[in-house]
Design a protein around this motif. Sequence first.
Motif, short mmCIF file in Angstrom:
data_model
loop_
_atom_site.label_atom_id
_atom_site.label_comp_id
_atom_site.label_asym_id
_atom_site.label_seq_id
_atom_site.Cartn_x
_atom_site.Cartn_y
_atom_site.Cartn_z
N GLU A 1 51.96 29.25 25.66
CA GLU A 1 51.10 29.65 24.23
C GLU A 1 49.51 29.03 24.94
O GLU A 1 49.15 29.33 24.77
CB GLU A 1 51.32 28.96 22.97
N VAL A 2 50.23 27.80 25.64
CA VAL A 2 48.73 27.11 26.00
C VAL A 2 47.66 28.00 27.05
O VAL A 2 46.62 28.11 26.87
CB VAL A 2 49.55 26.21 26.71
N PRO A 3 48.25 28.57 28.76
CA PRO A 3 47.55 29.58 29.30
C PRO A 3 47.15 30.69 28.55
O PRO A 3 46.21 31.03 29.28
CB PRO A 3 48.44 29.81 30.12
N TRP A 4 47.54 31.14 27.49
CA TRP A 4 47.64 32.33 27.09
C TRP A 4 46.29 32.50 26.35
O TRP A 4 44.68 33.31 26.49
CB TRP A 4 48.46 32.37 25.78
N LEU A 5 45.76 30.84 25.63
CA LEU A 5 44.93 30.76 24.54
C LEU A 5 43.42 29.77 24.86
O LEU A 5 42.88 29.72 25.13
CB LEU A 5 45.32 29.38 23.30
N LEU A 6 44.21 29.01 25.97
CA LEU A 6 42.82 28.05 26.15
C LEU A 6 42.67 28.66 28.31
O LEU A 6 41.80 28.21 28.71
CB LEU A 6 43.94 26.76 26.90
N GLY A 7 43.49 29.59 29.26
CA GLY A 7 43.41 30.48 29.95
C GLY A 7 42.67 31.31 30.33
O GLY A 7 42.04 31.72 28.97
N ARG A 8 42.12 31.51 31.46
CA ARG A 8 41.25 32.76 32.38
C ARG A 8 42.24 34.28 31.60
O ARG A 8 43.37 34.09 31.98
CB ARG A 8 40.61 32.77 33.48
N ILE A 9 41.06 35.67 31.56
CA ILE A 9 42.06 36.56 31.54
C ILE A 9 42.74 36.69 32.84
O ILE A 9 43.72 37.56 32.73
CB ILE A 9 41.14 37.67 30.67
N SER A 10 41.97 36.65 33.47
CA SER A 10 42.44 37.45 34.89
C SER A 10 42.20 35.71 36.03
O SER A 10 40.97 35.12 35.99
CB SER A 10 41.75 38.53 35.32
N PRO A 11 43.03 35.88 36.77
CA PRO A 11 44.47 36.67 36.88
C PRO A 11 45.13 35.42 35.99
O PRO A 11 45.03 34.90 35.18
CB PRO A 11 45.01 35.82 38.33
N GLU A 12 46.36 35.97 35.55
CA GLU A 12 46.94 36.14 34.17
C GLU A 12 48.19 35.12 34.94
O GLU A 12 48.87 35.56 36.47
CB GLU A 12 48.36 36.88 33.33
N ALA A 13 48.73 33.87 34.16
CA ALA A 13 49.98 32.85 34.78
C ALA A 13 51.23 34.12 33.98
O ALA A 13 50.87 34.86 32.89
CB ALA A 13 50.03 31.79 33.18
N LEU A 14 52.33 33.91 34.88
CA LEU A 14 53.50 34.55 34.72
C LEU A 14 53.89 34.57 33.20
O LEU A 14 54.09 36.31 33.16
CB LEU A 14 54.85 34.24 35.58
N PRO A 15 53.64 33.62 32.33
CA PRO A 15 54.62 33.73 31.01
C PRO A 15 53.48 35.22 30.27
O PRO A 15 54.34 35.59 29.34
CB PRO A 15 54.53 32.65 30.06
N VAL A 16 52.22 34.71 29.93
CA VAL A 16 51.36 35.48 29.71
C VAL A 16 51.34 36.95 29.77
O VAL A 16 50.94 38.23 29.06
CB VAL A 16 49.90 34.91 30.07
N ARG A 17 51.27 36.97 31.45
CA ARG A 17 52.17 38.32 32.08
C ARG A 17 53.38 38.92 31.25
O ARG A 17 52.24 40.26 31.12
CB ARG A 17 51.78 38.35 33.29
N ALA A 18 53.78 38.60 31.26
CA ALA A 18 55.33 39.27 30.40
C ALA A 18 55.12 39.45 29.39
O ALA A 18 55.89 40.15 29.09
CB ALA A 18 56.35 38.10 31.01
#
Lengths: 351, 364
Positions: B303-320
């Motif tokens: 949830e956290v990198p999805w909401l607060l992180g960058r679009i690219s590169p994606e964190a592994l869980p966000v990409r999965a």
Amino acid sequence: MSSRLELKTISHRYSDAKEDVLKDISLTVEASRSVALLGASGSGKSTLLRVAAGLENPAAGKVLVDGEDLAGTPPDRRGIALVFQNPLLFPHLNVVDNVAFSARMAGFSRRRARRQALEYLDLVQLQDFAHRHPWQLSGGQEQRVSLARALARQPRLLLLDEPFSSLDSRLREDMYNLVSLIREQLEPTIVMVTHDRREASVLADSIAVLDTGRILQHGPVPQLHYRPDSLAVSRILGGLNEIPGEVTGGIHSSALGRIKVQDTVDDGAAYLVIRQETVNLVSAGTGVVDGSIASIKSMGAHTLVTLTIDNGSTAKPAVRISAEVVGAPDLSIGELVGVDFEKSAAWAVNS
Amino acid sequence: MSPGPATPPFTGPATFTLEPWTSNAGGLARSAAVSLYIAAASTLLACTVGFAAAAYILAMPRAGRLVAAVSAATIPIPHLIGAGAVGLLLSDAGFLARILGMPDGGFPTFVGGPFWSAVIFEYAWKESAFVALVIVGSLARSVGGLCVSLYIAAASTLLACTVGFAAAAYILAMPRAGRLVAAVSAATIPIPHLIGAGAVGLLLSDAGFLARILGMPDGGFPTFVGGPFWSAVIFEYAWKESAFVALVIVGSLARSVGGLCDAAATLGAAPLQRITHVVLPLALPALAVSGLIVFVYTLGSYEVPWLLGRISPEALPVRAVRLFGSIDLDSRPQAMATALVSVMAGAVAIIGGLILLRRLRGLR
């Protein structure tokens, strides 16, 4: 390692307590002397040690070491070592590093600190255990290491907070011998806390009796036993005999008869206190008074015999007196025997 | 079976005979051994070189392009052409022998020699390019995500452990004032990360609460949310997990550390020395366990990198999660590969952590 300790009018109260745990306590311990603080649980004796060590700040009063007021001096700068009831060895350090801890904190190199630590381990006869971890030691060994660790601090004062209370009687005797050896070799000033009057008598030059936050009496060991200031002191020192009566002009009148007591006692109601160890049982009619045996209680090598003295009145409760005699005397319940003691040593306390 | 009269092969009725196998069994076995040796040595060398090339391509995006281009150009070359080129290069009268000035017997016998060196070299060269490009093709996207996830997890864990240990030391040292810190820590734990991330977003975004308080809503405020250092993500994890770390340490030390610190104080340890020489060593096992849990959780949290992180590169869980939810069914294998990389990284962390814990076992 030997300094003079003065506690002046110390009072202390814990934040969640309703009354003071220490009340206006004053005590002086001369250099190289050993004083025992004797009292029941909750009497404030451990708190007094923590105040002296700087682990508690007193609400009032002063702690002076060699005349220096230690108010505001943190515990790590007081030069006072405290051995706790629980050995409290650092579990992440082996034995030699535990003993070397204070030297390391003082900035010495690891090698020098360990060399010094080994000398103190030798003093407590545990040099062969230097590289063991605390959990590989027995209770007695742990407490020896704890003592060596405190001594390696080379403190101005050594405080002992019931350090031997969890040991069995044989280990305790070993520790008494060790403390005597340390006193001979290093002559430290020692203040120890105990609820064991025998331990206090064996290890200390003088005993201070604490009860509900006050020092009731401080004096040499025999004085506390045979000339207590109050019934409370007599009881804390294990005295069993309290004969009620009246003192008039230095004469105590009771079921035991008229007995000369010390001049300092006030006229009026007073108890005659006689140590049970000084009472002898003799044939009826040959002692100070006769009594019938009410109970016989074995105490190992000694036997405690309690007698009932006829006080000539059915209205008053019967007077009882106990005698601690050697071995197992051939007596039976109800038997009439004589009670004898040294009248010249009689001691009375006002009620 | 006795041999019958000699008959020409493939004439007359069909008969079963082992003669073709047994008549020259030694030669057959030798050939098999040589082929296996060539195959094994070539595979080993190709995989080693290929993996090194792939690692270089992935680690050095610019310089790696040249290696990738050379590798890609190598693949279409037929082995026969490759073998010819290697022969011209490595034979005892070849290009290398001439360059080195050893054309008359001093050059090692690579071509036709006892170790089949030229054959193995040819295969290793050609196939290593294939191995490298397969590795790069399969990991190019996941590696970026893995790096981001490892960075977030490592930074969050480090910060959470540092703050958590400091909070625990404060709670243990200051029984009264520490109660407030303990209460705040305990209250923090039940808040879901999604809510925490939302709150951090409202606090730290460039038009958020902090930017407005500081009077920097128009570009002057640092890019915490969606920025290059994933600051808001790390801050959120560190905040939430530090409370967890603090309470684990307090729980493990509450009984023993007070007495030990008192003992240390009477032995001359100043307050900071008590923390570094008593509290920290005693807290290490709890710190290692909670740090390991935080690391693995943070590595796999979505949830956290999805909401607060960058679009690219994606964190592994966000990409999965994105790939699993994609309408393109071809994305599913990629999603599974991404999730597997995440699981493997977590497994490596757990194994490493357990090894560390075994070493800390002495700190009871």
